[in-house]
Design an enzyme around this catalytic site. Sequence first.
Site, PDB file in Angstrom:
ATOM      1  CG  ASP A  12      -2.071   0.956   1.119  1.00 36.76           C
ATOM      2  OD1 ASP A  12      -2.304   1.484   0.014  1.00 36.76           O
ATOM      3  OD2 ASP A  12      -2.733   1.206   2.137  1.00 36.76           O
ATOM      4  N   GLY A  15       0.419   5.343  -4.484  1.00 36.68           N
ATOM      5  CA  GLY A  15      -0.180   6.589  -4.967  1.00 36.68           C
ATOM      6  C   GLY A  15       0.242   7.775  -4.122  1.00 36.68           C
ATOM      7  CG  HIS A  29       0.452   2.037  -9.277  1.00 37.23           C
ATOM      8  ND1 HIS A  29       0.209   1.676  -7.982  1.00 37.23           N
ATOM      9  CD2 HIS A  29      -0.645   2.732  -9.669  1.00 37.23           C
ATOM     10  CE1 HIS A  29      -0.983   2.111  -7.604  1.00 37.23           C
ATOM     11  NE2 HIS A  29      -1.520   2.771  -8.612  1.00 37.23           N
ATOM     12  CD  GLU A  59     -13.362  -5.060  -2.842  1.00 39.29           C
ATOM     13  OE1 GLU A  59     -12.185  -5.379  -2.575  1.00 39.29           O
ATOM     14  OE2 GLU A  59     -14.293  -5.893  -2.913  1.00 39.29           O
ATOM     15  CG  LEU A 123       9.847 -17.446  -2.740  1.00 40.30           C
ATOM     16  CD1 LEU A 123       9.557 -17.372  -1.239  1.00 40.30           C
ATOM     17  CD2 LEU A 123      10.550 -16.149  -3.164  1.00 40.30           C
ATOM     18  CD  GLU A 199       1.565 -12.827  16.362  1.00 40.18           C
ATOM     19  OE1 GLU A 199       1.419 -11.645  16.714  1.00 40.18           O
ATOM     20  OE2 GLU A 199       1.101 -13.794  17.001  1.00 40.18           O
TER      21      GLU A 199
HETATM   22  C1  FPP Z   1      -1.466   0.260  -3.429  1.00 47.40           C
HETATM   23  O1  FPP Z   1      -1.098   1.586  -3.515  1.00 47.40           O
HETATM   24  C2  FPP Z   1      -1.105  -0.416  -4.587  1.00 47.40           C
HETATM   25  C3  FPP Z   1      -1.929  -0.980  -5.512  1.00 47.40           C
HETATM   26  C4  FPP Z   1      -3.396  -0.978  -5.554  1.00 47.40           C
HETATM   27  C5  FPP Z   1      -1.353  -1.674  -6.605  1.00 47.40           C
HETATM   28  C6  FPP Z   1      -0.171  -2.477  -6.219  1.00 47.40           C
HETATM   29  C7  FPP Z   1       0.598  -2.646  -7.395  1.00 47.40           C
HETATM   30  C8  FPP Z   1       1.923  -2.712  -7.442  1.00 47.40           C
HETATM   31  C9  FPP Z   1       2.880  -2.699  -6.314  1.00 47.40           C
HETATM   32  C10 FPP Z   1       2.459  -2.812  -8.748  1.00 47.40           C
HETATM   33  C11 FPP Z   1       3.076  -4.054  -9.069  1.00 47.40           C
HETATM   34  C12 FPP Z   1       2.454  -5.282  -8.722  1.00 47.40           C
HETATM   35  C13 FPP Z   1       2.445  -6.284  -9.555  1.00 47.40           C
HETATM   36  C14 FPP Z   1       2.089  -7.644  -9.139  1.00 47.40           C
HETATM   37  C15 FPP Z   1       2.837  -6.055 -10.933  1.00 47.40           C
HETATM   38  P1  FPP Z   1      -2.261   2.634  -3.588  1.00 47.40           P
HETATM   39  O2  FPP Z   1      -2.496   2.976  -5.006  1.00 47.40           O
HETATM   40  O3  FPP Z   1      -3.447   2.074  -2.866  1.00 47.40           O
HETATM   41  O4  FPP Z   1      -1.644   3.815  -2.831  1.00 47.40           O
HETATM   42  P2  FPP Z   1      -2.419   4.899  -1.982  1.00 47.40           P
HETATM   43  O5  FPP Z   1      -3.037   4.148  -0.825  1.00 47.40           O
HETATM   44  O6  FPP Z   1      -1.339   5.807  -1.560  1.00 47.40           O
HETATM   45  O7  FPP Z   1      -3.441   5.515  -2.863  1.00 47.40           O
END
Ligand code: FPP
Length: 235
Positions: A12, A15, A29, A59, A123, A199
Site C-alpha cells: 500500500d 499513490g 505503481h 474493489e 520459494l 501476527e
Molecule cells: C497500493 O497503492 C497499490 C496498488 C493498488 C497496486 C499495487 C501494485 C503494485 C505494487 C504494482 C506491481 C504489482 C504487480 C504484481 C505487478 P495505492 O495505489 O493504494 O496507494 P495509496 O493508498 O497511496 O493511494
Amino acid sequence: MRVPNHIAIILDGNGRWAKAKGMPRGYGHIKGCANLETICDDIKDLGVKYLTVYAFSTENWKRSREEVEGLMKLFRSYLKKCMKSAEKNHMRVKVIGDPSAFAPDIQEKIRQLEEFSKDYDELYFQIALNYGSRDEIVRGVRKLAQDVADGKLVPDAIDESCFENYLDTAGVPDPDLMIRTSGELRLSNFLMWQLAYTEFYFTDVPWPDFHKEELIKAIEKYNERDRRYGGVKEE
Ligand code: FPP
C-alpha cells in the site's frame, strides 16, 4: 532470528508516495513494482518459503480508467519479467483471485508463468490479482456445493481442512506474518480465512520505500510476539 515460513504483504501507498513527490500515481505503481522484484530476492535470501502479495483487489476496478489501464500495462510487463525472477530464485508463482476479469492476453501470461514455474520449490510466490477474500470464499462455497450436488462430497465430511481445499490458497500454509505498508490499519478483504492466527505488522513506510531493512525490522518485531493460537503458554 526466527524467520517466518510465510509472509503476506499488503502493498500500500504507491499513490501517496508519488503524490508527495509531485508525480502521477502511476509513477508510484512503477516504483512499487520495481520494489516488489527486489523484495522477492530479499525474501528468498532470508529463507522465507512462502510470500503472498496483494497487488490488485476486486474493489480496485473502481479507480480511474487511466490508473486501471496503467496497472494492466504494468501487470503485462511484470508477468513477463517474473519468469526471469522465477528462474533465478527457483520460485513457483501462482496467481490467486479471479483472473477471468482480465484481458485474455493477461490471463494467458498468468497461465504461462504458472506453467513455467510449476516445478520450482525454493520459494512459493502467490500474487493476489483481482482478489477479494469474500469473493474467494464465495467461489469456494460454490465449488463445494457443486461437489455435494454431484455426490462427490457428503455434508458431514465438511470441516475446516476440507473447506481449505476449496480456497485459492489450497495446500499453502497460512501466513505467519502479515505486513501492511503506508499507515492504514485494516485488512481490506485480504486472506480473511488464512490470517486467523497470523501476527500483524503495520508500518507508515509507503510500499516503494519498503526495502530490506524494513523487512528485517518487521521480522524482528515478529520475533518478539508470543504465538499461542488461543492456548495458554506453559509457565
Ligand atoms: C497500493 O497503492 C497499490 C496498488 C493498488 C497496486 C499495487 C501494485 C503494485 C505494487 C504494482 C506491481 C504489482 C504487480 C504484481 C505487478 P495505492 O495505489 O493504494 O496507494 P495509496 O493508498 O497511496 O493511494
